[in-house]
Design a protein around this motif. Sequence first.
Motif, short mmCIF file in Angstrom:
data_model
loop_
_atom_site.label_atom_id
_atom_site.label_comp_id
_atom_site.label_asym_id
_atom_site.label_seq_id
_atom_site.Cartn_x
_atom_site.Cartn_y
_atom_site.Cartn_z
N VAL A 1 38.83 41.11 31.95
CA VAL A 1 40.26 40.64 31.28
C VAL A 1 39.05 40.63 29.68
CG1 VAL A 1 41.84 38.93 30.57
CG2 VAL A 1 41.16 39.44 32.96
N GLU B 1 43.76 42.72 42.69
CA GLU B 1 42.40 42.37 42.15
C GLU B 1 41.59 43.42 42.46
OE1 GLU B 1 44.44 38.17 41.96
OE2 GLU B 1 44.26 39.91 43.37
N GLY C 1 49.72 44.40 31.52
CA GLY C 1 49.09 44.69 30.52
C GLY C 1 49.07 44.44 28.51
N ALA D 1 47.79 41.22 27.24
CA ALA D 1 46.15 41.38 26.95
C ALA D 1 45.85 42.43 25.62
CB ALA D 1 45.79 41.78 27.97
N SER E 1 41.39 45.01 34.99
CA SER E 1 39.84 43.96 34.86
C SER E 1 39.02 45.04 33.82
CB SER E 1 38.82 44.09 36.21
OG SER E 1 37.82 44.47 35.77
N CYS F 1 43.01 33.89 35.12
CA CYS F 1 42.15 34.35 35.03
C CYS F 1 41.77 34.67 36.03
CB CYS F 1 41.23 34.68 33.69
SG CYS F 1 39.75 35.18 34.42
N THR G 1 35.94 40.34 35.73
CA THR G 1 37.01 39.26 35.76
C THR G 1 38.03 40.36 36.44
OG1 THR G 1 37.06 39.81 33.42
CG2 THR G 1 36.74 37.70 34.00
N SER G 2 39.34 39.99 36.72
CA SER G 2 40.20 40.86 36.20
C SER G 2 41.74 39.64 36.34
CB SER G 2 40.64 41.16 37.40
OG SER G 2 40.64 40.55 38.79
N GLN G 3 42.65 40.38 35.54
CA GLN G 3 44.51 39.50 35.39
C GLN G 3 45.27 40.60 36.02
OE1 GLN G 3 45.72 38.95 31.76
NE2 GLN G 3 45.00 36.45 31.94
#
Length: 434
Positions: free
Chosen positions: A240, A297, A422, A425, A238, A199, A215-217
């Motif tokens: 996450v 990001e 994605g 997630a 974003s 993360c 947050t972002s991944q």
Amino acid sequence: MKADTQTIDILLLGSGGREHALAAKLAASPRAGKLYIAPGNGGTASCGENVVLDDCDPAAVAAFAQSHGCGLVVIGPEAPLVAGVADAVRAAGIPCFGPGAEGAQMEGSKLFSKQLMERAGIPTAAYGSFTDEASALAYVREQGAPLVVKADGLAAGKGVIVATELEQAEEAVRECFGGTFGDAGNTVVIEEMLVGPECSLLAFTDGKTVRPMATSQDHKRALEGDLGPNTGGMGVYSPVPIVTDEEHATMVKVMEQTVAELAAEGIDYRGCLYGGFMLTPAGPKVLEFNARFGDPETQVVLPRLKNDLVEVMLACANCELDQIELDWRGEWAVAVVLTSAGYPGSYEKGKVITGIADAEAMENVTVYHAGTAVVDGQLVTNGGRVLAVTALGDTFENARNLAYEACEKIDFEGKTLRHDIGLRALRGRDAWDA
């Protein structure tokens, strides 16, 4: 903070997708006067004026900013930060967003960063650092795999090798000391391999106050299923969804501790601090720090930021960030990166790009240029990562579907992309235990 409505001219350094996202957000500010981007790309020209300037030459950047009356300089990539461009700009009396050379060592030297984390008691992987091949190999054999082998200096995001087998780790050590990464490999840091989802948490800071972003991944591997070599990033989203409130609080605390430690050591850090975290069973641990916005990001974080970016960056530059609260849009953002065939290995340039206008005609879709250029009036590919296609949606799934729909409209010879950005997630936290 007094509402200042005076416009200022701005110089932005860099040429990637991150810089197009920054340029678009800066240009949208009511405070933005003329925006210069050095050197920029095929997309940034629509936000301001691309200019020819060596962004790693501190004196040249400071002189340009002075002669053009710039009231803010924003440094996008890491190389100018490590070169001390921010120091020269501040010495010329111009507000600058980006740490000086000392603070940029957070990214410029993995050893500096690890030692600072040790002093501050920040959770990170156990490690050893070496300046000769023999002792590095001895350590690798003593520890056994899996290990992470890192060239100490800047290696354009490619100096980190995750070795699951002992032979891989030994080969990585030889590669670093063998000159593959130039001077960046003169010192090698070898770490335990942390497990869990990654993360990213970026934060604005003026050296005292820390304002965390959303947050972002990122998806680093070139191929679907997180296989293949590491890249600069193939796609990102974003916020996450798998991060717990407790994990988020820990990450924010780590960012605050880090800035406090830098200040305690007399290092003036003003700009963006990027924390790369692994969400381990024992809680979040720092994988790495970067001294600037992430790429890709930035392409999902900034579209969700409601604030005026010029005001936020000026507050960082002028040590007034305590007077700013960040405000975020509720939508999800997903970005898919379109790359040239062969990336991250060798690839061809100069392929004509079509369909961007069709993609951007879709509601809630923005196409950020990275490796593009305009040649003889035509937009062509000019890098490995060519475009980042970002979509906003009221649900994660809607944003993801819209991003892929937009990708379909864009074409160039050799267009490559991952179709699983994605997906993991969406399946929830358990997807990382499989």
